[in-house]
Design a protein around this motif. Sequence first.
Motif, PDB file in Angstrom:
ATOM      1  N   LEU A 111       0.813  -0.974  -0.139  1.00 40.62           N
ATOM      2  CA  LEU A 111      -0.099   0.135   0.060  1.00 40.62           C
ATOM      3  C   LEU A 111       0.888   1.199  -0.130  1.00 40.62           C
ATOM      4  O   LEU A 111       0.597   2.067  -0.713  1.00 40.62           O
ATOM      5  CB  LEU A 111      -1.034   0.006   1.364  1.00 40.62           C
ATOM      6  N   LYS A 112       2.086   1.114   0.989  1.00 41.75           N
ATOM      7  CA  LYS A 112       2.864   2.254   1.009  1.00 41.75           C
ATOM      8  C   LYS A 112       3.476   2.683  -0.440  1.00 41.75           C
ATOM      9  O   LYS A 112       3.627   3.750  -0.953  1.00 41.75           O
ATOM     10  CB  LYS A 112       4.061   2.038   1.942  1.00 41.75           C
ATOM     11  N   GLU A 113       3.983   1.429  -0.940  1.00 41.50           N
ATOM     12  CA  GLU A 113       4.486   1.726  -2.419  1.00 41.50           C
ATOM     13  C   GLU A 113       3.502   2.143  -3.591  1.00 41.50           C
ATOM     14  O   GLU A 113       3.588   3.221  -4.256  1.00 41.50           O
ATOM     15  CB  GLU A 113       4.767   0.298  -2.975  1.00 41.50           C
ATOM     16  N   THR A 114       2.148   1.930  -3.183  1.00 37.69           N
ATOM     17  CA  THR A 114       0.835   2.305  -4.304  1.00 37.69           C
ATOM     18  C   THR A 114       0.836   3.638  -4.144  1.00 37.69           C
ATOM     19  O   THR A 114       0.712   4.663  -5.075  1.00 37.69           O
ATOM     20  CB  THR A 114      -0.089   1.244  -3.976  1.00 37.69           C
ATOM     21  N   LEU A 115       0.811   4.134  -2.717  1.00 39.10           N
ATOM     22  CA  LEU A 115       0.639   5.406  -2.527  1.00 39.10           C
ATOM     23  C   LEU A 115       1.794   6.477  -3.209  1.00 39.10           C
ATOM     24  O   LEU A 115       1.560   7.786  -3.393  1.00 39.10           O
ATOM     25  CB  LEU A 115       0.240   5.932  -1.019  1.00 39.10           C
ATOM     26  N   LYS A 116       2.913   6.001  -3.375  1.00 37.10           N
ATOM     27  CA  LYS A 116       3.974   6.687  -4.077  1.00 37.10           C
ATOM     28  C   LYS A 116       3.529   7.107  -5.688  1.00 37.10           C
ATOM     29  O   LYS A 116       4.081   7.933  -6.305  1.00 37.10           O
ATOM     30  CB  LYS A 116       5.252   6.128  -4.127  1.00 37.10           C
TER      31      LYS A 116
ATOM     32  N   LEU B   2      -1.788   5.331   7.765  1.00 36.54           N
ATOM     33  CA  LEU B   2      -1.391   5.667   6.539  1.00 36.54           C
ATOM     34  C   LEU B   2      -2.357   6.276   5.488  1.00 36.54           C
ATOM     35  O   LEU B   2      -2.363   7.324   4.814  1.00 36.54           O
ATOM     36  CB  LEU B   2      -0.566   4.255   5.731  1.00 36.54           C
ATOM     37  N   CYS B   3      -3.701   5.474   5.719  1.00 37.62           N
ATOM     38  CA  CYS B   3      -4.890   6.110   5.015  1.00 37.62           C
ATOM     39  C   CYS B   3      -5.153   7.439   5.354  1.00 37.62           C
ATOM     40  O   CYS B   3      -5.611   8.353   4.737  1.00 37.62           O
ATOM     41  CB  CYS B   3      -5.982   5.126   4.917  1.00 37.62           C
ATOM     42  N   LYS B   4      -5.192   7.610   6.873  1.00 32.62           N
ATOM     43  CA  LYS B   4      -5.715   8.629   7.497  1.00 32.62           C
ATOM     44  C   LYS B   4      -4.782  10.064   6.930  1.00 32.62           C
ATOM     45  O   LYS B   4      -5.403  10.968   6.664  1.00 32.62           O
ATOM     46  CB  LYS B   4      -5.424   8.721   8.912  1.00 32.62           C
ATOM     47  N   GLU B   5      -3.380   9.688   7.162  1.00 33.39           N
ATOM     48  CA  GLU B   5      -2.508  10.616   6.503  1.00 33.39           C
ATOM     49  C   GLU B   5      -2.739  11.312   5.288  1.00 33.39           C
ATOM     50  O   GLU B   5      -2.462  12.276   4.800  1.00 33.39           O
ATOM     51  CB  GLU B   5      -0.978  10.278   6.623  1.00 33.39           C
TER      52      GLU B   5
ATOM     53  N   LEU C 153     -10.681   4.178   4.480  1.00 32.59           N
ATOM     54  CA  LEU C 153     -10.231   2.672   4.737  1.00 32.59           C
ATOM     55  C   LEU C 153     -11.493   1.903   4.973  1.00 32.59           C
ATOM     56  O   LEU C 153     -12.274   2.069   5.874  1.00 32.59           O
ATOM     57  CB  LEU C 153      -9.280   2.382   5.933  1.00 32.59           C
ATOM     58  N   VAL C 154     -11.696   0.867   4.312  1.00 26.59           N
ATOM     59  CA  VAL C 154     -12.861   0.013   4.323  1.00 26.59           C
ATOM     60  C   VAL C 154     -12.229  -1.521   4.539  1.00 26.59           C
ATOM     61  O   VAL C 154     -11.088  -1.941   3.787  1.00 26.59           O
ATOM     62  CB  VAL C 154     -13.365  -0.121   3.069  1.00 26.59           C
ATOM     63  N   LEU C 155     -12.683  -2.082   5.723  1.00 25.60           N
ATOM     64  CA  LEU C 155     -12.264  -3.418   6.050  1.00 25.60           C
ATOM     65  C   LEU C 155     -13.166  -4.368   5.546  1.00 25.60           C
ATOM     66  O   LEU C 155     -14.554  -4.093   5.650  1.00 25.60           O
ATOM     67  CB  LEU C 155     -12.242  -3.527   7.682  1.00 25.60           C
ATOM     68  N   ILE C 156     -12.912  -5.514   4.961  1.00 23.29           N
ATOM     69  CA  ILE C 156     -13.636  -6.442   4.385  1.00 23.29           C
ATOM     70  C   ILE C 156     -13.194  -7.942   4.685  1.00 23.29           C
ATOM     71  O   ILE C 156     -12.086  -8.178   5.208  1.00 23.29           O
ATOM     72  CB  ILE C 156     -13.971  -6.600   2.821  1.00 23.29           C
ATOM     73  N   LYS C 157     -14.064  -9.042   5.014  1.00 24.54           N
ATOM     74  CA  LYS C 157     -13.796 -10.130   4.945  1.00 24.54           C
ATOM     75  C   LYS C 157     -14.193 -11.004   3.879  1.00 24.54           C
ATOM     76  O   LYS C 157     -15.681 -10.928   3.673  1.00 24.54           O
ATOM     77  CB  LYS C 157     -14.186 -11.082   6.198  1.00 24.54           C
ATOM     78  N   ALA C 158     -13.528 -11.420   2.901  1.00 24.58           N
ATOM     79  CA  ALA C 158     -13.941 -11.970   1.558  1.00 24.58           C
ATOM     80  C   ALA C 158     -15.048 -13.173   1.730  1.00 24.58           C
ATOM     81  O   ALA C 158     -14.564 -13.812   2.912  1.00 24.58           O
ATOM     82  CB  ALA C 158     -13.025 -12.085   0.548  1.00 24.58           C
TER      83      ALA C 158
END
Lengths: 181, 334
Positions: free
Chosen positions: B92-97, B222-225, B230-235
């Motif tokens: 996720l951190k990489e994606t946000l770049k 990270l999402c907040k910053e 952020l959405v949590l799921i259980k597939a």
Amino acid sequence: MNKKVLIIILLVIVLVVGAIEAYIVFGGKKSTKNSNQDSKVQDEASQEEEWSYTYEGMKIEIGKEFTKEKYGEEISYSEIASCAFDGLDKTYTYEHYEITTYPAENEKENILSIYFLDETIATDEGVSIGDSYDKMVEAYSDSYENHDNLYTYRKGDTLLNFIVENDTITSIEYTLDVEQN
Amino acid sequence: MKYFRIIAIIIIFILVFIFLNKLLAPKYMEDLVEGSMTSAYYDEEKNHEVIFIGDCEVYANFSPLEMYQNEGIVSYVRGNSQQLIWQSYYLLKETLKYEIPKVVVFNVNSMRYDEPVSEAYNRLMIDNMKWSKEKVDLIEASMTDEENILYYIFPILRYHSRFAELKQEDFDYLFKTKKNTYNGFLINKNVKPAENLPTKRRLANYSFSDICYDYLNKIRDLCKENGITLVLIKAPSLYPYWYDEYEEQIVKYSAENAIPYYNFTKYVQEIGIDYSLDTYDGGLHLNLSGAEKMSKYFGKILKETFNLTDYRNDDNVSKLYEEKLKEYNKAKEA
């Protein structure tokens, strides 16, 4: 000339790769000498003693080959694939226990675990689901490894796991030590 | 002249070394395509409003192109086989770049695993990831006891024995890649009905580990910053069992942190999932028809709840997605 240089470069690469790998293996986290010795000791121990479970005179051995001819027709069968790789963990459910196998060489299956399904059967040392912690210690000693509610007795590459909740055994499983294998 | 020769030899040495590293590393293009999931993202247009993060339960169960078709949602799945929570965090951190989405959807299944599972799964996820600080941190967090970071930096150290096993794929994809996913969704059309499953076993401890909570908090922060919801799921899946005790902990975390949580294992009927038809492996993952149902259901929730854009009305995006849909539909029918 160029061909000669290329061959020398390839040889140097092979040597560099070999040297780095040797450094990682011998100079890094593991000492092969010690680990060889450890595994030799372990192998000897494994050959001497492993957990097994006997049901109505039939000995079920962890890590050994599973065949229906030997263990009989199951009540139900399930297979679980891994996310990306080939091979299936197969589970054979019998009346009082469940045997899970893993793929072995030549399309054979070896026994990964035996899981007790009810309190009507007992380990070879006479411990059943529903018995107390004291009965477990009496039968197996207090030389166990403990994490949370899990009490583990190790023999070679095999483990006998008890889950104890409120002083009562709620789960019994024989299994191969997957971290060692 | 002498110096020139030495420099030339050094350059040739480096080039041959790089070539051998590339040649011997697995390509994951024809065989074991799950290893191409991480790198497939780099070739994409980075304009996604929703990013899915998680393990195989996201790349098998959620089809972004189905969501675009039905709701106009532009999304991407950054999921890998057995992707552990620290791996999800660094991915996720990489994606946000590259891009800041409006919504990040995280599948909580990996909360149950608190240590690296196997080198093989690490390799599938990490081998083709671009080098960055996130990749180094991810490797450090993911390595099993037998691994060494040098094996990742120089694949030749790990894969030199492949020399005798090189296949046509290793040469065909030496300098090119092949598209195996559709916005991160891996199509599987096989049907293997869910029948028997192993007995639900008692566990010694049902509590998620501190390390998993730490990384979940990091994902939250990270999402907040970055102003991301952020959405949590259980597939949906029948196995491995999602214990009630797990569910209680996620519900509590979601309430305490005001993070929406959807457990789709509870809505199987409403979604229309039929485990005799909609799974390719007996209930662990959904197949194409199951993923279509799941995506249709969740796409509607995402669109309505999080006020997402209908990109079907955007000329540039719709042009790109028309092309994507053509390829996707072709793959569905193949």
